[in-house]
Scaffold this active site. Structure first.
Site, PDB file in Angstrom:
ATOM      1  N   TRP A  32      -7.879  -7.155   5.681  1.00 56.78           N
ATOM      2  CA  TRP A  32      -6.458  -7.426   5.878  1.00 56.78           C
ATOM      3  C   TRP A  32      -6.249  -8.508   6.928  1.00 56.78           C
ATOM      4  CZ3 TRP A  32      -3.764  -5.514   2.126  1.00 56.78           C
ATOM      5  CH2 TRP A  32      -4.126  -4.292   1.542  1.00 56.78           C
ATOM      6  N   TYR A  69      -5.494   5.792  -8.962  1.00 56.83           N
ATOM      7  CA  TYR A  69      -6.675   5.012  -8.584  1.00 56.83           C
ATOM      8  C   TYR A  69      -7.910   5.480  -9.359  1.00 56.83           C
ATOM      9  CZ  TYR A  69      -4.115   2.897  -4.718  1.00 56.83           C
ATOM     10  OH  TYR A  69      -3.217   2.180  -3.971  1.00 56.83           O
ATOM     11  N   ARG A  89     -14.745  -0.010   4.353  1.00 49.41           N
ATOM     12  CA  ARG A  89     -13.570  -0.786   3.983  1.00 49.41           C
ATOM     13  C   ARG A  89     -12.472  -0.556   5.012  1.00 49.41           C
ATOM     14  NH1 ARG A  89      -9.627   0.928   0.542  1.00 49.41           N
ATOM     15  NH2 ARG A  89     -10.981   2.599  -0.180  1.00 49.41           N
ATOM     16  N   VAL A  90     -11.911  -1.613   5.531  1.00 54.46           N
ATOM     17  CA  VAL A  90     -10.821  -1.528   6.507  1.00 54.46           C
ATOM     18  C   VAL A  90      -9.544  -1.143   5.772  1.00 54.46           C
ATOM     19  CG1 VAL A  90      -9.420  -2.840   8.143  1.00 54.46           C
ATOM     20  CG2 VAL A  90     -11.896  -3.202   8.029  1.00 54.46           C
ATOM     21  N   THR A  91      -8.870  -0.102   6.247  1.00 52.51           N
ATOM     22  CA  THR A  91      -7.722   0.426   5.520  1.00 52.51           C
ATOM     23  C   THR A  91      -6.458   0.447   6.374  1.00 52.51           C
ATOM     24  OG1 THR A  91      -8.188   2.732   6.136  1.00 52.51           O
ATOM     25  CG2 THR A  91      -9.225   1.899   4.118  1.00 52.51           C
ATOM     26  N   VAL A  92      -5.331   0.471   5.669  1.00 50.12           N
ATOM     27  CA  VAL A  92      -4.021   0.695   6.262  1.00 50.12           C
ATOM     28  C   VAL A  92      -3.431   1.935   5.598  1.00 50.12           C
ATOM     29  CG1 VAL A  92      -3.521  -1.699   6.872  1.00 50.12           C
ATOM     30  CG2 VAL A  92      -3.033  -0.915   4.560  1.00 50.12           C
ATOM     31  N   CYS A 142       0.823  -1.212   0.000  1.00 50.18           N
ATOM     32  CA  CYS A 142       0.000   0.000   0.000  1.00 50.18           C
ATOM     33  C   CYS A 142       0.855   1.258   0.000  1.00 50.18           C
ATOM     34  CB  CYS A 142      -0.907  -0.018   1.234  1.00 50.18           C
ATOM     35  SG  CYS A 142      -1.813   1.523   1.495  1.00 50.18           S
TER      36      CYS A 142
END
Length: 315
Positions: A83, A181, A115-118, A50
């Site tokens: 993740w 993106y 959405r789970v993000t890093v 990422c």
């Protein structure tokens, strides 16, 4: 990104719209935010693929915060639950004790459905997410964690240059960092064409700026360079083909290619790049645009170690 997530984040005119950061609390030197900068208290969760997380890895290392803030690395392949900590023994993060980053998100907000993000920073004791506000994370590492920087650490966000840095990074984010993106996830020709034009227009402007100076702001590396680097280093490997950003490859843009190699060869940059994770994540996760999940063999990445000659620019 799954097909369902892709559709959820695409506007009616086919534009891809990035999800807002859900957790935006800050860790501050004096703790006035409710979260004090304290060594050993927090865990930075990243994916090596990422670009947003990559920024925080570079800044953490350059500032010497590796002992103060521990690091958790998730699997580059994100499944329907998000993740995963499959790189750790037993598929569980050894510090947080969880299998999925989504568990920390839901512990913080049981109603979270995005959405789970890093990257994100998790409070080790409570297991709750303090922040996933990636632009702020790196700035706070530079400013609020100063007491714990290593001797001689670079000033990546110097006070006298902050206004200029902020001005420079805004179009970089809009047109380049997020622009790739917007190209890749566009679902209409109009939205794609608009994003494509903005992306390469910005890259042309950056080429012109960097033709006469080694770094984006001043004569040292700053936050601005780190933010641009993490997109450039992924450009030929994934964005050129996978995201249809194909007017030119990075290797065909002489100024930006030399600039990117200059940073890559700077201690604290190249060793944080994992092209295997990068390629596997993008090609094997975005089934909406690569349903076969085939990961290409190329491109040839050996050129990153070639001499760049940038030390003479601007002198």
């Amino acid at each position: 990104m799954t097909t369902a997530q892709f559709e959820k984040e695409t506007s009616k005119r086919g534009e891809w719209v990035r999800q807002a950061n859900r957790f935006t609390e800050r860790i501050t030197a004096d703790g006035s935010s409710g979260w004090r900068a304290e060594p050993g208290r927090y865990r930075l969760v990243v994916c090596l693929a990422c670009p947003w997380a990559h920024r925080s890895i570079i800044v953490r290392g350059l500032l010497g915060l590796t002992d103060a803030i521990s690091l958790a690395v998730v699997d580059p392949i994100r499944d329907e639950k998000g993740w995963r900590f499959t790189l750790d023994e037993g598929g569980r993060d050894p510090v947080l004790g969880i299998e999925y980053l989504s568990q920390a998100y839901l512990r913080t907000d049981p109603d979270f459905s995005g959405r789970v993000t890093v990257p994100c920073i998790v409070d080790v004791e409570s297991g709750k997410v303090v922040t996933n506000d990636y632009p702020r994370i790196t700035l706070d590492l530079s400013t609020e964690w100063r007491e714990f920087h290593k001797p001689g650490a670079p000033d990546l966000y110097p006070e006298a240059r902050r206004a200029e840095i902020d001005e420079v990074v805004e179009p970089i984010f809009r047109n380049v960092n997020n622009g790739v993106y917007r190209c890749g996830f566009a679902s209409s020709q109009e939205a794609y064409d608009e994003a494509f034009t903005a992306l390469f227009g910005e890259l042309d402007r950056l080429s012109e700026r960097l033709s006469g100076q080694r770094y984006l702001v001043g004569d040292t590396i700053t936050e601005a360079d780190i933010r641009l680097f993490t997109t450039l280093v992924r450009f030929d490997a994934v964005y050129h083909g996978h995201f249809k950003c194909n007017r030119h490859k990075l290797t065909e843009l002489p100024v930006l290619w030399a600039y990117a190699r200059d940073l890559y060869q700077t201690p604290g940059f190249g060793e944080t790049v994992d092209f295997d994770h990068i390629k596997r994540h993008y090609y094997a996760t975005h089934d909406a645009i690569n349903p076969t999940r085939i990961v290409p063999q190329g491109p040839d990445l050996s050129g990153w170690d070639e001499p760049h000659g940038r030390e003479r620019v601007g002198q």
